[in-house]
Every structure is written in structure tokens, then in C-alpha cells.
Design an enzyme around this catalytic site. Structure first.
Site, short mmCIF file in Angstrom:
data_model
loop_
_atom_site.label_atom_id
_atom_site.label_comp_id
_atom_site.label_asym_id
_atom_site.label_seq_id
_atom_site.Cartn_x
_atom_site.Cartn_y
_atom_site.Cartn_z
N GLU A 1 19.07 -19.59 -11.80
CA GLU A 1 17.70 -20.12 -12.36
C GLU A 1 17.11 -18.91 -13.02
O GLU A 1 16.46 -19.29 -14.19
CB GLU A 1 16.98 -20.79 -11.37
CG GLU A 1 17.33 -21.96 -10.83
CD GLU A 1 18.52 -22.02 -9.77
OE1 GLU A 1 18.95 -20.61 -9.60
OE2 GLU A 1 19.32 -22.99 -9.74
N GLN B 1 17.64 -27.78 -11.55
CA GLN B 1 18.57 -29.00 -11.23
C GLN B 1 17.46 -29.65 -10.10
O GLN B 1 17.28 -30.76 -10.08
CB GLN B 1 19.69 -28.68 -10.61
CG GLN B 1 20.45 -29.76 -10.48
CD GLN B 1 22.13 -29.24 -10.05
OE1 GLN B 1 22.20 -29.00 -9.14
NE2 GLN B 1 22.86 -29.77 -11.10
N HIS C 1 15.95 -30.17 -1.37
CA HIS C 1 15.88 -30.87 -2.50
C HIS C 1 14.71 -31.93 -2.46
O HIS C 1 14.64 -33.18 -2.99
CB HIS C 1 17.31 -32.03 -2.58
CG HIS C 1 18.44 -31.01 -2.45
ND1 HIS C 1 19.02 -30.65 -1.45
CD2 HIS C 1 19.15 -30.77 -3.24
CE1 HIS C 1 19.83 -29.86 -1.58
NE2 HIS C 1 20.27 -29.93 -2.75
#
Lengths: 327, 438
Positions: free
Chosen positions: A60, A82, A129
Site C-alpha cells: 500500500e 483494497q 475487513h
């Protein structure tokens, strides 16, 4: 007007901007051949080729760093992280480089870049997530932080973000991706960054929210209307800079303010919104400003019952509104 | 730090007081215990002292307003600032913190329909409400709140603004005062409000020529007290007759001397009180209070005496009447009567009575059925001393007789004990003779 999902609005905005301006390109993990893990960049590599749709390593810091460099040289990179959870390795590039580029170079350089990142829970994504990270960036001058809640706003705001001359963090609530559908014009349009929008008019309680919880507020408002409680709903849309004028107007509308976000309570955007109201709309207030937010716990639990407990929902929002209405 | 000054508890049964005069205005500095305002409560005028030294910042209650005990009347900005107050502040915080730990109680309450009458939030004005009220000259005291705990909401005010000003019945009733500046209006309205809250008794009609006399505060208090007593305490009544010929002779013999020596008249009342007090010591249940699940036998014997003025009845107290001689009692009675007529009774004078002696004989009554001075256990009335032909030592004789009437709270006392008590009072009164030393 075609009805499309939140994520399709992302794709459409990207495609239209790439068609409009060849300096616009996307980069990120699996954005190319795979079309993005959420399919946000679906079909782009076929249309624009691998020169403009870059699959990057799982780094990243590099994704953001490349975007900083490219944008300095006049490109319009749209970097995808993502999951917003993974943005942490890129924070140095975003906060120390992108945000400060124009300032430290005395206007000689600037970073017209966009960092897109799906955030938020409710998708059984657990710890890595599901995080809401927006508040970590709303305290960084030099950045713009955008959090649309409807497909219309997604398209219009993403276009504005790409055309903006400075770095914009574009947070997309991943639960909204396929849950929220709405009318999106086919033609080119933009929604200005830094402008909130009244999504529902009401007279009893003002709810200020953004992202997924904005929809909870709208649902709660619908339900409460049957009980005779009229709810005014303001969608912040942009968290940095905040639309003070709209916030004050919405707060003044009812004098009772509930701020709702999924991001945890402490240090969340709600605190800033509340401070603005307290300072500038004190004599409009009819009740203490209330905040309803995610709990101050380290992460979204994996256990479904606990995830449900962590997440807000229309009932929780309705209860908070009801209490304020009764006050 | 601003300190809230609330309406103090000016006497055990006092629930509200009317601010008759502010002695301080905002900006004035006050020292602790210095009077802030004059207050008329049920039966007495008193001054509210400052609770701290500092500067008066805000007068919340207006002159003429009737304020419940515990309600905010003004604020004082404390002098010396935080350093001095730390100790106290912390103490105050502790209970608040405790309250926080039991948050479950409050929401529960909110769900109860019984909350209807709750007006705890009636005077918690939000910034919006205060501003709108000020901008539109709305007297918040007149507004009925629809919020939680009777709170006046912004919507309540907006509704009033939309629907036009509040009806002002007072102005119609007193057209003469209409010329007065607007500032006088709130006070008038407020004064009228309590009266308005008490609806006229059912079935009472006013016919042409009838005169309507507004009920004064004192009158209303008397009415309320009497109703409370009759309602709460089941009254029983009994009467004995005492032969006080000896007492009459004694008084006749010494009264001129007494007047000359002491400067006050010697009446029968101190003798009656003395007889009652001495008897109360034998029957402590007569000197008691009904405490719901217990009877509280009062240690001190404080005799309330009824003193009538033209328009009202006051019941000042002779404290520790058991420690006083006839002379002491006579002086105490004289002082209290003087003070009552001059309207100078203090709170102290009215508090703490444990038994009441009523001197109905002073206006010629020969029998009466007094209402107990609630929450005391009993009340005795001394009737007129009347010369009557009676059988005395088996002969017809003319004797001075007096009726002693006793009303008792039948929850506390039964007739037997009351009767024995009366017998002892009677014996004591009858024991006086022309040569008794007082």
C-alpha cells in the site's frame, strides 16, 4: 434515469473520467485482470489497457507513493486500497507527502490524486475487513475526505474527486456496494466536495450522518413518521472539509441533534460536528447534542451475534431519535 | 463558580414562599448570611440569607412570584474562585457520580405513564427556548411544557409564537393596571396563576350583589391546614368541667400587683398552660406526633397558642414551656401576642409546637371542638369561666366553672388516656386557692 447499485456508480464514474481525460488512471491490488475484489474496476483493463489500469504488488505504501509521484507530474491517479483497513502502511505517503505537498513546496507542486478505499462493517469481514478509518484522516489539513452514501453521490463526488487539484480520500462503504441502489443519470455531472445534503425534511429531530448509517437514519425516519415524529436527515457526504453552513442550518431546523456514524464514538467525526453546533448554534439548541456511534472497542468481531451488536441498525437509530423527540 | 440559591425550607410544613422584595440586585456583592430577599411564606415573613459570599449574578425569581421550596431563586458568583471551593465541589460531585452508575432507573421511569404529572424539568430551559421566549416576550411560567418531565420544548414556544400571544386574563380583571409598564405584567400574571389553578368549589354560584373576596395567602394556608388535619387525623372529642373558683380568687387577689410589678396583665392562660404542661409530662403520648409507622414522643414540650387577628389565625409557640413559671409563661404569651399583632413573628416563633392550647374562652365560648394543629396529637381549648349554681360540698353554691375541650388524634390516643390527662389538668386547675404562691 437508470437505477444502479452503489458500486456500479463507482465503475461508471471511473470509466467516464478515464474516457474524458487520458491522464486519469487506476492502480491497486487486483484492479486489473481481476477487475477489483469488489468488481469496482470491472472491465476497465479491457477498455483502457494495462497502461492505465495497473495491478500493483501488495504494498500500500507503494500504491500511495506511486500516486503521489504521478500526480506531481500531472497525472490523475486513482489509487485503490483494497480494504480501508490496509491503508495504514500508506499513511505516511498520504499524510506526510500528499497532504503537505502543496504547502511545503509553496504551491510549486500539488497532488491531484484520489485514494479509493472500501470501509465499514456488516459484511462478516471481521477485524481486517471492517474498519472505519475516516476519522484518522479528518484531522489532517491538506486532505479531503469524502464518504458518499448514495449511487448518485458516488458518481458525482468521485468525478469531483478525480478533477480536484489536491488529494482526496474517497471512502466507499462496502456494505452499500450492492445493498444501495438508486437513480444515476447517464450524463456527466459532478457533486461538489464539501457540500452536505438534506436527504429528508423534518421538524422534530435532526439526524446528521453519512455512509451506511445515513440509510439507517432514513429508514428510522420513515418508521418514526408513523409514530408522529418528524425527522430531518442531513447527509454530510464530505467529512473534510465539513459543510458548516449545512450543519448549522440542519441543527437549527429542530434544535435537537443526533449524530450517527459507524466509526467509533471517541474521536469520531460526530465530536467535531457537535462542537461546531455547540459553538455556533447554541441558542438554537433545545436538547443536548447526542451521538450514536460504534463502540470504542478495538475491532469488529468475527462472531455474527457480536458483529450485529457492534453494528448500528435502524432500530438503534430510531430509539435514539425517539428519546430525543421525547426530551 | 456560580452557586445556586434556592428557596429554603422556612419551617417544617412550608412548601413555598412568595418573594416579596429583592434586597439585592445583579452585580451587588453579598457576604455569607446577608439577607438576599424578603419572603412571605404561609404564615411568616422571613429573609433568605446568602449561602456564600460573592456577587449576585442573576435573580431568577421575580418579586411577587411564589416559588416552591428547593427551586432556584438566584445565583451568586462565589468569591475566591475554585481553589477555595474544591472540597465542596468534590463532595457535590460524588452523589452525581453515584447517580450515573444507575442509569437504568431513569429510562424505566420514562416509560411509566405515571410520569404525566412529573414537572421536574419544567424550569430547565434550553438555550433555544430561552432565546425564543426572550425575543417574543413569552413568560415561560405560563407555558405548559410537552417535553420529558414537563420540559418546555422549542416546539412548544414555536407553537405559541405561531398561534399568537398567551391569553392574559389578569389584564382584563384589573384594567386599572394596564397602564403600567410591561415589566409589571409578568408579576401580575404570576400572582393570578395560583388562584387560577384552584378551581372554584363545585356548586358554588355567585349571584348579583354578592361580594367576592379573594383568598389571601394566609387564609388559603389556614384552609389547607385545616383540611389536611381533618382529612389525615381522625378527630375524637371530649370535654370536662373544672371548678376554678380558687383560681379566680387567686387571680383577683394578685392581678393588680402583678400588673404593676411586671407591666403586663395576668390572665388565666398561663395557669391553664402550666396545668397542661405539667400534665403532658405525665402523659407523653399527648405530646407526640403521628409518624406513619411509628408514634414520635416529643421530648421538648413546646406549646402552640392560638392568637387571632382580625383576618387570620396564627399559632406561635412557647418553646420549652415546661421550664417556665407562671410569670415566664405570662411574659411569653404577651410577647407572642404582641408580635403577632404587629406582624413581626419570626420563623422561630412558629416552629416546633408539640401541643396546642386554644383560648376560646377569650371570646365567650363555653364549648368548642377545635381542629388539631396537625401533626400534633391533640389540642385543648379553654372555654369561658362562667359563674354557675352547682352542688358544692353538698350545698348549692355559686362557683366559677370552666369547660376544658380536647380534640385528639384517635390514631395516637384513645379516650382513656385523653380522659386521664384531662382529669389531671382539671385537678391542677382546681388545686389553686387564694393563697397559692406562684
Amino acid at each position: 434515469m437508470p437505477v444502479m447499485s452503489y458500486i456500479d456508480a463507482v465503475t461508471q464514474a471511473l470509466r467516464e473520467e478515464m474516457q474524458r481525460d487520458e491522464k486519469v488512471f487506476v492502480l491497486g491490488e487486483d484492479v486489473g485482470v481481476r477487475g477489483g475484489v469488489f468488481r469496482a474496476t470491472n472491465g476497465l483493463i479491457e477498455e483502457f489497457g494495462e497502461q492505465r489500469v495497473l495491478d500493483t504488488p501488495l504494498t500500500e505504501s507503494a500504491i500511495a507513493g506511486v500516486a503521489v509521484g504521478a500526480s506531481c507530474y500531472g497525472m490523475r491517479p486513482v489509487a485503490e486500497i483494497q480494504f480501508a483497513d490496509f491503508i495504514m502502511p500508506a499513511v505516511n505517503q498520504i499524510v506526510s507527502e500528499a497532504a503537505k505537498m502543496r504547502y511545503r513546496s509553496n504551491n510549486a507542486w500539488h497532488c491531484p490524486m484520489v485514494v479509493r478505499a472500501p470501509y465499514g462493517g456488516g459484511v462478516h469481514g471481521a477485524l481486517y475487513h471492517s474498519q472505519s478509518v475516516e476519522a484518522m484522516f479528518t484531522c489532517v489539513p491538506g486532505l479531503k475526505v469524502v464518504t458518499p452514501s448514495t449511487p448518485y453521490d458516488v458518481k458525482g463526488l468521485l468525478k469531483s474527486a478525480i478533477r480536484d487539484e489536491d488529494p482526496v480520500l474517497f471512502f466507499e462503504h462496502k456494505r452499500c456496494y450492492r445493498l444501495i441502489k438508486g437513480e444515476v443519470p447517464n450524463e456527466d455531472y459532478t457533486v461538489p466536495i464539501g457540500k452536505a445534503e438534506v436527504k429528508r425534511e423534518g421538524t422534530d429531530v435532526t439526524v446528521i450522518s453519512y455512509g451506511l448509517t445515513l440509510h439507517f437514519a432514513l429508514k428510522a425516519a420513515e418508521q418514526l413518521e408513523k409514530e408522529g415524529i418528524s425527522v430531518h436527515v442531513l447527509d454530510l457526504r464530505t467529512l473534510l472539509p465539513l459543510d458548516k453552513e449545512a450543519i448549522l442550518e440542519a441543527a437549527s431546523k429542530t434544535g435537537k441533534v443526533l449524530i450517527v456514524h459507524e466509526d467509533n464514538l471517541t474521536g469520531g467525526v460526530g465530536g467535531e460536528v457537535s462542537a461546531i453546533i455547540a459553538q455556533e448554534a447554541f441558542f438554537e439548541l433545545d436538547a443536548p447534542i447526542r451521538r450514536l456511534a460504534g463502540p470504542d472497542v478495538p475491532a469488529m468481531p468475527y462472531s455474527p451475534p457480536l458483529e450485529k451488536e457492534f453494528m448500528l441498525n435502524p432500530e438503534k437509530v430510531a430509539n435514539a431519535i425517539r428519546e430525543l423527540a421525547e426530551f | 463558580m456560580a452557586t445556586d440559591v434556592t428557596m429554603p425550607q422556612l419551617g417544617e410544613s412550608v412548601t413555598e414562599g412568595t418573594i416579596t422584595k429583592w434586597l439585592k440586585k445583579p452585580g451587588d456583592s453579598v457576604s455569607k448570611y446577608e439577607p438576599l430577599c424578603e419572603v412571605a411564606t404561609d404564615k411568616v415573613n422571613a429573609e433568605v440569607p446568602a449561602t456564600v459570599s460573592g456577587t449576585v449574578t442573576e435573580l431568577i425569581a421575580e418579586e411577587g412570584a411564589t416559588i416552591e421550596v428547593g427551586q432556584l431563586i438566584c445565583r451568586i458568583e462565589e468569591e475566591g474562585g475554585a481553589a477555595q471551593d474544591n472540597g465542596e465541589t468534590k463532595k457535590e460531585e460524588a452523589p452525581a457520580a453515584q447517580a450515573d452508575t444507575e442509569p437504568s432507573e431513569t429510562p424505566k421511569k420514562a416509560d411509566q405513564p405515571a410520569e404525566q404529572g412529573d414537572t421536574s424539568m419544567k424550569r430547565r430551559y434550553s438555550p433555544a427556548v430561552l432565546r425564543l421566549a426572550q425575543e417574543n416576550n413569552i413568560d415561560l411560567e405560563q407555558v405548559q411544557g410537552t417535553g420529558k418531565g414537563g420540559r418546555i420544548t422549542r416546539k412548544d414556544i414555536l407553537r405559541i409564537i405561531e398561534e399568537g400571544p398567551l391569553p392574559a386574563p389578569v389584564e382584563k380583571a384589573q384594567p386599572a393596571k394596564e397602564e403600567k409598564p410591561a415589566a409589571a405584567a409578568p408579576a401580575q400574571e404570576k400572582a393570578a396563576q395560583p388562584a387560577a389553578q384552584k378551581p372554584a368549589a363545585p356548586g358554588v354560584s355567585v349571584e348579583p350583589g354578592d361580594e367576592e373576596v379573594p383568598v389571601s395567602t394566609v387564609r388559603r394556608t389556614i384552609a389547607q391546614r385545616m383540611v389536611t388535619s381533618k382529612h389525615e387525623a381522625p378527630h375524637a372529642w371530649t370535654m370536662v368541667q373544672a371548678d376554678v373558683t380558687g383560681l379566680v380568687q387567686l387571680r383577683k387577689k394578685i392581678k393588680d400587683d402583678f400588673k404593676q410589678r411586671e407591666g403586663i396583665s395576668l390572665t388565666y392562660l398561663p395557669f391553664f398552660i402550666k396545668a397542661v404542661v405539667d400534665s403532658l409530662k405525665e402523659f407523653p403520648y399527648l405530646n407526640s406526633v403521628w409518624g406513619g409507622d411509628k408514634i414520635i414522643l416529643k421530648k421538648r414540650i413546646n406549646i402552640s397558642i392560638a392568637v387571632a387577628t382580625e383576618d387570620a389565625l396564627y399559632v406561635p409557640v412557647i418553646h420549652d414551656a415546661d421550664e417556665k413559671s407562671i410569670l415566664g409563661l405570662a411574659k411569653a404569651i404577651h410577647n407572642l401576642a404582641e408580635k403577632t399583632r404587629a406582624g413581626k413573628l419570626t420563623m422561630e416563633d412558629l416552629q416546633g409546637g408539640t401541643f396546642t392550647v386554644n383560648n376560646t374562652g377569650s371570646f365567650g365560648s363555653i364549648a368548642s371542638q377545635p381542629i388539631i394543629n396537625y401533626p400534633q396529637a391533640a389540642i385543648i381549648s379553654m372555654e369561658s369561666i362562667v359563674k354557675q349554681p352547682v352542688i358544692h360540698q353538698d350545698m348549692i353554691a355559686v362557683r366559677d366553672l370552666v369547660n376544658l375541650c380536647l380534640s385528639l388524634d384517635h390514631r395516637i390516643l384513645d379516650g382513656l388516656m385523653a380522659g386521664r390527662f384531662l382529669q389531671r389538668v382539671k385537678e391542677r386547675l382546681e388545686a389553686y386557692g387564694p393563697d397559692t404562691q406562684i
